[in-house]
Design a protein around this motif. Structure first.
Motif, mmCIF file in Angstrom:
data_model
loop_
_atom_site.group_PDB
_atom_site.id
_atom_site.type_symbol
_atom_site.label_atom_id
_atom_site.label_comp_id
_atom_site.label_asym_id
_atom_site.label_seq_id
_atom_site.Cartn_x
_atom_site.Cartn_y
_atom_site.Cartn_z
ATOM 1 N N VAL A 64 -50.209 2.812 27.190
ATOM 2 C CA VAL A 64 -50.710 1.463 27.472
ATOM 3 C C VAL A 64 -49.979 0.872 28.673
ATOM 4 O O VAL A 64 -50.589 0.242 29.547
ATOM 5 C CB VAL A 64 -50.552 0.557 26.237
ATOM 6 N N ALA A 65 -48.670 1.070 28.724
ATOM 7 C CA ALA A 65 -47.888 0.569 29.859
ATOM 8 C C ALA A 65 -48.402 1.160 31.168
ATOM 9 O O ALA A 65 -48.545 0.446 32.169
ATOM 10 C CB ALA A 65 -46.412 0.899 29.659
ATOM 11 N N ALA A 66 -48.695 2.464 31.176
ATOM 12 C CA ALA A 66 -49.216 3.098 32.391
ATOM 13 C C ALA A 66 -50.581 2.524 32.758
ATOM 14 O O ALA A 66 -50.854 2.270 33.938
ATOM 15 C CB ALA A 66 -49.303 4.601 32.184
ATOM 16 N N ALA A 67 -51.435 2.303 31.756
ATOM 17 C CA ALA A 67 -52.774 1.775 32.029
ATOM 18 C C ALA A 67 -52.720 0.357 32.587
ATOM 19 O O ALA A 67 -53.545 -0.029 33.416
ATOM 20 C CB ALA A 67 -53.622 1.808 30.761
ATOM 21 N N LEU A 68 -51.736 -0.429 32.123
ATOM 22 C CA LEU A 68 -51.623 -1.825 32.558
ATOM 23 C C LEU A 68 -50.660 -1.989 33.734
ATOM 24 O O LEU A 68 -50.386 -3.122 34.144
ATOM 25 C CB LEU A 68 -51.163 -2.696 31.391
ATOM 26 N N SER A 69 -50.130 -0.873 34.243
ATOM 27 C CA SER A 69 -49.191 -0.906 35.376
ATOM 28 C C SER A 69 -47.985 -1.779 35.076
ATOM 29 O O SER A 69 -47.589 -2.636 35.881
ATOM 30 C CB SER A 69 -49.897 -1.389 36.655
ATOM 31 N N THR A 70 -47.397 -1.573 33.900
ATOM 32 C CA THR A 70 -46.215 -2.339 33.524
ATOM 33 C C THR A 70 -45.263 -1.409 32.793
ATOM 34 O O THR A 70 -45.361 -0.193 32.904
ATOM 35 C CB THR A 70 -46.621 -3.552 32.665
ATOM 36 N N THR A 84 -42.674 -4.752 28.205
ATOM 37 C CA THR A 84 -43.677 -5.782 28.470
ATOM 38 C C THR A 84 -44.889 -5.610 27.564
ATOM 39 O O THR A 84 -45.460 -6.589 27.088
ATOM 40 C CB THR A 84 -44.103 -5.742 29.947
ATOM 41 N N VAL A 85 -45.280 -4.365 27.303
ATOM 42 C CA VAL A 85 -46.388 -4.127 26.370
ATOM 43 C C VAL A 85 -46.050 -4.701 25.003
ATOM 44 O O VAL A 85 -46.873 -5.373 24.370
ATOM 45 C CB VAL A 85 -46.694 -2.621 26.258
#
Length: 214
Positions: free
Chosen positions: A83-89, A93-94
């Protein structure tokens, strides 16, 4: 990732299936098992395995071939890292997004949290919004100041105190539930004790800036 149509097992599940404590199973079978059964989520800390392959190993039966990778499906479950990779974070933070309602809380499996691919895509498609028209996944109403995405972790303490004070004032004016130390710990990726200090400092800031308190 956990494919939507492919049950998986963690090593704790496999040990239980074999009727052993996890540490015993790992000592006796762990190395051999890992050499014969591939993980479904390479590179992640929690190793997951295809359930059919794992059960075949435990039963002493031939291990079936690895199912071919399918196309991405809306019900695939994505890990925090994915999810972090998909949201660029990043992963912290996720977790903060899920705590504040900017992202639904997801589902817990094998002691970890996962999010359906469709939920993550909805977050991406919605753009840089801080809340939705309906109640958030964390059960908070639209406009709740706790739904704001976390600030950068390197912001100064003074800036954080001012941010929290503003959020407290907004919550009070709109009749929302107050912000807690736990909310702040998630928001800024700090300890609960630091969250308590920030909360106390923000309240003192509000008292000092209120003419009625002068």
């Amino acid at each position: 990732m956990i494919p939507h149509d492919r049950p998986v097992m963690a090593e704790a599940d496999i040990a239980a299936e074999a009727g052993m404590e996890l540490h015993t199973w790992r000592r006796r079978h762990g190395a051999d098992f890992r050499s014969r059964v591939p993980v479904t989520n390479p590179g992640e800390r929690l190793r997951l395995y295809d359930a059919a392959q794992a059960r075949a190993y435990v039963a002493g039966q031939p291990i079936p071939p690895t199912p071919p990778a399918g196309e991405p499906h809306p019900d695939d479950l994505l890990s925090t890292e994915e999810v972090a990779a998909a949201l660029s974070t990043d992963t912290s933070t996720v977790r903060a997004y899920a705590s504040t309602g900017y992202l639904p809380q997801g589902v817990e499996l094998h002691g970890r949290r996962f999010w359906p691919r469709r939920v993550v895509q909805e977050r991406i498609d919605a753009g840089d919004q801080r809340h939705h028209p309906e109640r958030t996944g964390a059960g908070r109403r639209s406009g709740d100041p706790r739904n704001q995405a976390p600030r950068g972790r390197h912001s100064s303490t003074e800036a954080r105190v001012q941010e929290v004070a503003a959020a407290l004032a907004q919550a009070d004016s709109e009749g929302q539930d107050t912000i807690t130390a736990a909310d702040l710990a998630q928001r800024y990726d700090v300890s609960h004790r630091t969250g308590e200090r920030l909360l106390a400092a923000a309240r003192e800031h509000l008292r000092a800036s209120d003419p009625a308190e002068a």
